[in-house]
Every structure is written in structure tokens, then in C-alpha cells.
Design a protein around this motif. Sequence first.
Motif, PDB file in Angstrom:
ATOM      1  N   LEU A   1      24.937  -2.768 -34.318  1.00 16.41           N
ATOM      2  CA  LEU A   1      25.985  -2.136 -33.527  1.00 16.41           C
ATOM      3  C   LEU A   1      25.524  -2.214 -32.080  1.00 16.41           C
ATOM      4  O   LEU A   1      24.384  -1.848 -31.774  1.00 16.41           O
ATOM      5  CB  LEU A   1      26.180  -0.675 -33.927  1.00 16.41           C
ATOM      6  N   LEU A   2      26.386  -2.688 -31.202  1.00 17.60           N
ATOM      7  CA  LEU A   2      26.056  -2.762 -29.786  1.00 17.60           C
ATOM      8  C   LEU A   2      27.064  -1.932 -29.005  1.00 17.60           C
ATOM      9  O   LEU A   2      28.272  -2.121 -29.147  1.00 17.60           O
ATOM     10  CB  LEU A   2      26.097  -4.211 -29.284  1.00 17.60           C
ATOM     11  N   PHE A   3      26.543  -1.023 -28.186  1.00 14.52           N
ATOM     12  CA  PHE A   3      27.365  -0.210 -27.313  1.00 14.52           C
ATOM     13  C   PHE A   3      27.025  -0.581 -25.871  1.00 14.52           C
ATOM     14  O   PHE A   3      25.857  -0.565 -25.486  1.00 14.52           O
ATOM     15  CB  PHE A   3      27.094   1.287 -27.528  1.00 14.52           C
ATOM     16  N   VAL A   4      28.038  -0.933 -25.088  1.00 22.79           N
ATOM     17  CA  VAL A   4      27.864  -1.218 -23.673  1.00 22.79           C
ATOM     18  C   VAL A   4      28.686  -0.194 -22.911  1.00 22.79           C
ATOM     19  O   VAL A   4      29.902  -0.090 -23.110  1.00 22.79           O
ATOM     20  CB  VAL A   4      28.322  -2.654 -23.323  1.00 22.79           C
ATOM     21  N   ASN A   5      28.007   0.585 -22.081  1.00 19.94           N
ATOM     22  CA  ASN A   5      28.646   1.653 -21.320  1.00 19.94           C
ATOM     23  C   ASN A   5      29.398   2.610 -22.254  1.00 19.94           C
ATOM     24  O   ASN A   5      30.477   3.098 -21.940  1.00 19.94           O
ATOM     25  CB  ASN A   5      29.575   1.069 -20.247  1.00 19.94           C
ATOM     26  N   GLY A   6      28.819   2.844 -23.439  1.00 22.65           N
ATOM     27  CA  GLY A   6      29.385   3.792 -24.401  1.00 22.65           C
ATOM     28  C   GLY A   6      30.472   3.239 -25.298  1.00 22.65           C
ATOM     29  O   GLY A   6      31.040   3.975 -26.101  1.00 22.65           O
ATOM     30  N   VAL A   7      30.787   1.957 -25.171  1.00 23.26           N
ATOM     31  CA  VAL A   7      31.875   1.361 -25.958  1.00 23.26           C
ATOM     32  C   VAL A   7      31.308   0.372 -26.967  1.00 23.26           C
ATOM     33  O   VAL A   7      30.553  -0.533 -26.610  1.00 23.26           O
ATOM     34  CB  VAL A   7      32.894   0.646 -25.029  1.00 23.26           C
ATOM     35  N   LEU A   8      31.686   0.543 -28.240  1.00 21.35           N
ATOM     36  CA  LEU A   8      31.260  -0.365 -29.304  1.00 21.35           C
ATOM     37  C   LEU A   8      31.816  -1.761 -29.043  1.00 21.35           C
ATOM     38  O   LEU A   8      32.996  -1.920 -28.723  1.00 21.35           O
ATOM     39  CB  LEU A   8      31.746   0.150 -30.660  1.00 21.35           C
ATOM     40  N   GLN A   9      30.963  -2.775 -29.175  1.00 24.87           N
ATOM     41  CA  GLN A   9      31.353  -4.161 -28.899  1.00 24.87           C
ATOM     42  C   GLN A   9      31.529  -4.959 -30.189  1.00 24.87           C
ATOM     43  O   GLN A   9      30.898  -4.675 -31.200  1.00 24.87           O
ATOM     44  CB  GLN A   9      30.293  -4.834 -28.025  1.00 24.87           C
ATOM     45  N   GLN A  10      32.363  -5.984 -30.121  1.00 23.93           N
ATOM     46  CA  GLN A  10      32.570  -6.880 -31.260  1.00 23.93           C
ATOM     47  C   GLN A  10      31.318  -7.736 -31.458  1.00 23.93           C
ATOM     48  O   GLN A  10      30.691  -8.159 -30.486  1.00 23.93           O
ATOM     49  CB  GLN A  10      33.771  -7.781 -31.019  1.00 23.93           C
ATOM     50  N   THR A  11      30.971  -8.005 -32.705  1.00 17.49           N
ATOM     51  CA  THR A  11      29.759  -8.774 -32.983  1.00 17.49           C
ATOM     52  C   THR A  11      29.826 -10.205 -32.451  1.00 17.49           C
ATOM     53  O   THR A  11      28.791 -10.818 -32.220  1.00 17.49           O
ATOM     54  CB  THR A  11      29.447  -8.809 -34.488  1.00 17.49           C
ATOM     55  N   SER A  12      31.017 -10.724 -32.226  1.00 13.69           N
ATOM     56  CA  SER A  12      31.131 -12.081 -31.703  1.00 13.69           C
ATOM     57  C   SER A  12      30.715 -12.178 -30.235  1.00 13.69           C
ATOM     58  O   SER A  12      30.541 -13.277 -29.709  1.00 13.69           O
ATOM     59  CB  SER A  12      32.563 -12.590 -31.857  1.00 13.69           C
ATOM     60  N   LEU A  13      30.511 -11.051 -29.560  1.00 11.04           N
ATOM     61  CA  LEU A  13      30.146 -11.052 -28.140  1.00 11.04           C
ATOM     62  C   LEU A  13      28.645 -11.027 -27.879  1.00 11.04           C
ATOM     63  O   LEU A  13      28.225 -11.163 -26.737  1.00 11.04           O
ATOM     64  CB  LEU A  13      30.782  -9.851 -27.436  1.00 11.04           C
ATOM     65  N   PHE A  14      27.836 -10.838 -28.917  1.00 10.16           N
ATOM     66  CA  PHE A  14      26.403 -10.742 -28.660  1.00 10.16           C
ATOM     67  C   PHE A  14      25.591 -11.416 -29.757  1.00 10.16           C
ATOM     68  O   PHE A  14      26.066 -11.628 -30.865  1.00 10.16           O
ATOM     69  CB  PHE A  14      25.963  -9.280 -28.502  1.00 10.16           C
ATOM     70  N   THR A  15      24.351 -11.749 -29.394  1.00  9.79           N
ATOM     71  CA  THR A  15      23.415 -12.386 -30.318  1.00  9.79           C
ATOM     72  C   THR A  15      22.040 -11.794 -30.083  1.00  9.79           C
ATOM     73  O   THR A  15      21.614 -11.646 -28.940  1.00  9.79           O
ATOM     74  CB  THR A  15      23.336 -13.905 -30.054  1.00  9.79           C
ATOM     75  N   VAL A  16      21.365 -11.463 -31.163  1.00 13.79           N
ATOM     76  CA  VAL A  16      19.966 -11.067 -31.075  1.00 13.79           C
ATOM     77  C   VAL A  16      19.153 -12.348 -31.213  1.00 13.79           C
ATOM     78  O   VAL A  16      19.380 -13.137 -32.129  1.00 13.79           O
ATOM     79  CB  VAL A  16      19.592 -10.040 -32.166  1.00 13.79           C
ATOM     80  N   GLY A  17      18.242 -12.565 -30.264  1.00 14.83           N
ATOM     81  CA  GLY A  17      17.471 -13.794 -30.214  1.00 14.83           C
ATOM     82  C   GLY A  17      16.566 -13.999 -31.419  1.00 14.83           C
ATOM     83  O   GLY A  17      16.337 -13.098 -32.221  1.00 14.83           O
ATOM     84  N   SER A  18      16.044 -15.187 -31.511  1.00 16.05           N
ATOM     85  CA  SER A  18      15.153 -15.571 -32.591  1.00 16.05           C
ATOM     86  C   SER A  18      14.023 -14.558 -32.743  1.00 16.05           C
ATOM     87  O   SER A  18      13.325 -14.246 -31.783  1.00 16.05           O
ATOM     88  CB  SER A  18      14.592 -16.959 -32.307  1.00 16.05           C
ATOM     89  N   GLN A  19      13.870 -14.038 -33.923  1.00 17.75           N
ATOM     90  CA  GLN A  19      12.829 -13.068 -34.276  1.00 17.75           C
ATOM     91  C   GLN A  19      12.866 -11.817 -33.394  1.00 17.75           C
ATOM     92  O   GLN A  19      11.851 -11.162 -33.174  1.00 17.75           O
ATOM     93  CB  GLN A  19      11.450 -13.715 -34.256  1.00 17.75           C
ATOM     94  N   GLY A  20      14.048 -11.491 -32.833  1.00 17.90           N
ATOM     95  CA  GLY A  20      14.199 -10.276 -32.046  1.00 17.90           C
ATOM     96  C   GLY A  20      13.625 -10.365 -30.649  1.00 17.90           C
ATOM     97  O   GLY A  20      13.302  -9.346 -30.034  1.00 17.90           O
ATOM     98  N   SER A  21      13.531 -11.567 -30.115  1.00 16.91           N
ATOM     99  CA  SER A  21      12.913 -11.758 -28.794  1.00 16.91           C
ATOM    100  C   SER A  21      13.779 -11.245 -27.643  1.00 16.91           C
ATOM    101  O   SER A  21      13.251 -10.906 -26.582  1.00 16.91           O
ATOM    102  CB  SER A  21      12.594 -13.231 -28.576  1.00 16.91           C
ATOM    103  N   SER A  22      15.096 -11.183 -27.848  1.00 18.54           N
ATOM    104  CA  SER A  22      15.987 -10.758 -26.767  1.00 18.54           C
ATOM    105  C   SER A  22      17.368 -10.418 -27.321  1.00 18.54           C
ATOM    106  O   SER A  22      17.651 -10.644 -28.499  1.00 18.54           O
ATOM    107  CB  SER A  22      16.125 -11.875 -25.730  1.00 18.54           C
ATOM    108  N   LEU A  23      18.199  -9.893 -26.435  1.00 16.72           N
ATOM    109  CA  LEU A  23      19.601  -9.641 -26.742  1.00 16.72           C
ATOM    110  C   LEU A  23      20.424 -10.380 -25.703  1.00 16.72           C
ATOM    111  O   LEU A  23      20.156 -10.256 -24.495  1.00 16.72           O
ATOM    112  CB  LEU A  23      19.913  -8.140 -26.678  1.00 16.72           C
ATOM    113  N   GLU A  24      21.405 -11.161 -26.149  1.00 13.45           N
ATOM    114  CA  GLU A  24      22.295 -11.872 -25.238  1.00 13.45           C
ATOM    115  C   GLU A  24      23.706 -11.347 -25.434  1.00 13.45           C
ATOM    116  O   GLU A  24      24.198 -11.295 -26.558  1.00 13.45           O
ATOM    117  CB  GLU A  24      22.267 -13.374 -25.506  1.00 13.45           C
ATOM    118  N   ILE A  25      24.340 -10.966 -24.308  1.00 14.43           N
ATOM    119  CA  ILE A  25      25.715 -10.473 -24.341  1.00 14.43           C
ATOM    120  C   ILE A  25      26.562 -11.432 -23.523  1.00 14.43           C
ATOM    121  O   ILE A  25      26.296 -11.665 -22.343  1.00 14.43           O
ATOM    122  CB  ILE A  25      25.809  -9.052 -23.747  1.00 14.43           C
TER     123      ILE A  25
END
Length: 122
Positions: free
Chosen positions: A69-93
Motif C-alpha cells: 500500500l502506498l500513500f502519497v500526501n495521505g492518499v492511497l495510490q494505485q499499484t500501477s503507479l509505483f514499483t519497489v526496486g529489485s530486492q527492496g533497494s528503492s521505491l519508484e513513483i
Amino acid sequence: MATTLFKLVMDATTTTDTNPEVERYFYKLEEADRDSGIITIPYDKFFDDEGNSLTTNLTTATPNNGYYLLFVNGVLQQTSLFTVGSQGSSLEIRNASSVPVSAPITLIVNNFAPVSNTVITS
């Protein structure tokens, strides 16, 4: 006596404990982490529930047994808008050019470690 098919009479009861394992990560957006509408946050810029900086990668969701679950500025985001990097190295929005600097970003990772127990009685 006629031929008779004998059948076993069985009864089974299964209980399953889902055992959710939840991790929460927090971050306030810095302008330096935005490039052409894409926000990339390395794992070591996140804080945990106790306010400690992360020293290990983000926990990743187990395929078919976990979710983000990703919240940006308190708002839940759709999973198609973000990716957790390989082995949890980063978050891309993606598509994030309108997110204001200092906006809180919260990533929640929920994995399940189910345990089942079956009791068979005859």
C-alpha cells in the motif's frame, strides 16, 4: 449376501492462522529525489515506525502472498503507479510531478506467513 461397497467415514477439520507480517516505511519528499515526474527514493532515506533510518533494504511483498500500500500526501495510490526496486533497494513513483516537496510518503508492506493444522478423525 449381496456385494457391498464399504466406505471409510472420515471427518477433517482444518484451521489456518494467516500471521500477517506488516512493515511500514516513512519519508518526506525532497526535490532531489524527483526527476522528470518520477520520484526515486533509495531505501536508506526511509524511516521505520520508531523513526530510525533503514540500514537494510525495504521488505518486498511475497508473490501471491503479500501486497503493498502506498500513500502519497495521505492518499492511497494505485499499484500501477509505483514499483519497489529489485530486492527492496528503492521505491519508484511514476506520474508524480504534482507531488509537493515535503509531502509524506508511506509504504506499507504486508506479507502473510500462513500456518494450517488439519485434524482427521475416523
